[in-house]
Design an enzyme around this catalytic site. Structure first.
Site, PDB file in Angstrom:
ATOM      1  CE  LYS A 259      -1.526   2.640   3.126  1.00 35.05           C
ATOM      2  NZ  LYS A 259      -2.098   3.355   4.281  1.00 35.05           N
TER       3      LYS A 259
ATOM      4  CG  ASP B   8      -5.614   4.224   1.254  1.00 33.85           C
ATOM      5  OD1 ASP B   8      -6.740   4.553   0.836  1.00 33.85           O
ATOM      6  OD2 ASP B   8      -5.326   4.134   2.467  1.00 33.85           O
TER       7      ASP B   8
ATOM      8  CE  LYS C 151      -8.050   6.549   3.807  1.00 30.66           C
ATOM      9  NZ  LYS C 151      -6.628   6.173   3.643  1.00 30.66           N
TER      10      LYS C 151
ATOM     11  CG  ASP D  94     -12.779  17.899  -5.691  1.00 31.62           C
ATOM     12  OD1 ASP D  94     -13.744  18.619  -6.030  1.00 31.62           O
ATOM     13  OD2 ASP D  94     -11.649  18.356  -5.444  1.00 31.62           O
TER      14      ASP D  94
ATOM     15  CB  THR E 208      -9.701   2.253  11.429  1.00 29.26           C
ATOM     16  OG1 THR E 208      -8.440   2.748  10.966  1.00 29.26           O
ATOM     17  CG2 THR E 208     -10.285   1.293  10.428  1.00 29.26           C
TER      18      THR E 208
ATOM     19  NE  ARG F 145       1.621   2.928  12.811  1.00 30.97           N
ATOM     20  CZ  ARG F 145       0.833   3.938  13.181  1.00 30.97           C
ATOM     21  NH1 ARG F 145       1.364   4.977  13.815  1.00 30.97           N
ATOM     22  NH2 ARG F 145      -0.449   3.921  12.935  1.00 30.97           N
TER      23      ARG F 145
END
Length: 239
Positions: free
Chosen positions: A35, A61, A63, A66, A124, A215
């Protein structure tokens, strides 16, 4: 109980091309996709995204959110990179989602491996209090299901959601939508800034198609070993 294999995406969240390239090299063959998001794309540019993802499946990713034509034009510009998965915000509404899907169909006409369009429902990092602070008087679960129904009806191939919402989304939408689940932390990992999380095995048993882990892989002493341990957990989680 789901019987499909849940696939692993490693989130390479960095502004450094050199660091992302090292991670991608170490993780090749150990993860199903990488990603790249806002941090890397803004810092390094689309040429770097294309170069880094040349040997692996890409979850891009960004997102997008508009007016419909602007988002569709953005997706058209991204299509030559050929991400496996791309994200837009469900809160952009049905016209934005429908126009985005139409643009991808046009950009990949005759190509069976069209990029799949994912709608982000509720981040999240947000909980019920966070939603109330932005004027949404609903639980995260209720809002995710509402947005999920609208997004799939409008043309999204799938959704980005919390693991805790998978069952409700499957009940509402069936097995067809592709569910991509961030906020995954192996047992014993720090939760960092994620509020609605699960372990890889729990997400697999709930029916996630993809899980996104950042991570716990990239900050591990041995990222490849950390990724392999998650893959092993996923393979044994569902009969």
């Amino acid at each position: 109980m789901p019987s499909h294999r849940t696939r692993l995406i490693a989130a390479l969240d960095t502004s450094s091309y050199e660091q992302a390239s090292r991670w991608a090299t170490e993780l090749e063959g150990r993860v199903d996709a990488i990603k790249l998001g806002l941090e890397f794309t803004y810092a390094c540019g689309l040429d770097a995204v294309k170069k880094l993802s040349a040997r692996q499946e890409l979850f891009l990713d960004l997102k997008l959110h508009d007016i419909p034509n602007t988002v569709a034009s953005g997706l058209k510009a991204l299509a030559p990179i050929h991400p496996a998965l791309m994200t837009i915000h469900a809160l952009g509404g049905p016209k934005m989602i429908a126009r985005s899907r139409a643009m991808l169909e046009e950009a990949f006409e005759g190509n069976d491996s069209r990029s799949r369009l994912l709608a982000v429902t509720i981040l999240t990092s947000m909980n019920e209090q966070s939603l109330a602070e932005v004027g949404i008087n609903a639980t995260p679960l209720d809002e995710v299901v509402r947005l999920g129904r609208m997004a799939v009806r409008s043309g999204a191939d799938g959704l980005v959601c919390s693991a805790h919402e998978i069952t409700a989304l499957r009940d509402a939408l069936g097995d067809a939508p592709e569910l991509v689940v961030p906020g995954i932390r192996p047992a014993g990992s720090s939760t960092d800034d994620q509020k609605r999380i699960m372990t890889p095995a729990q997400a697999a048993r709930a029916g996630a198609d993809w899980i996104v882990v950042g991570r716990p892989i990239t900050r591990a002493d041995d990222p490849a070993a950390a990724a392999q341990a998650i893959q092993d957990e996923l393979r044994t989680a569902v009969p």
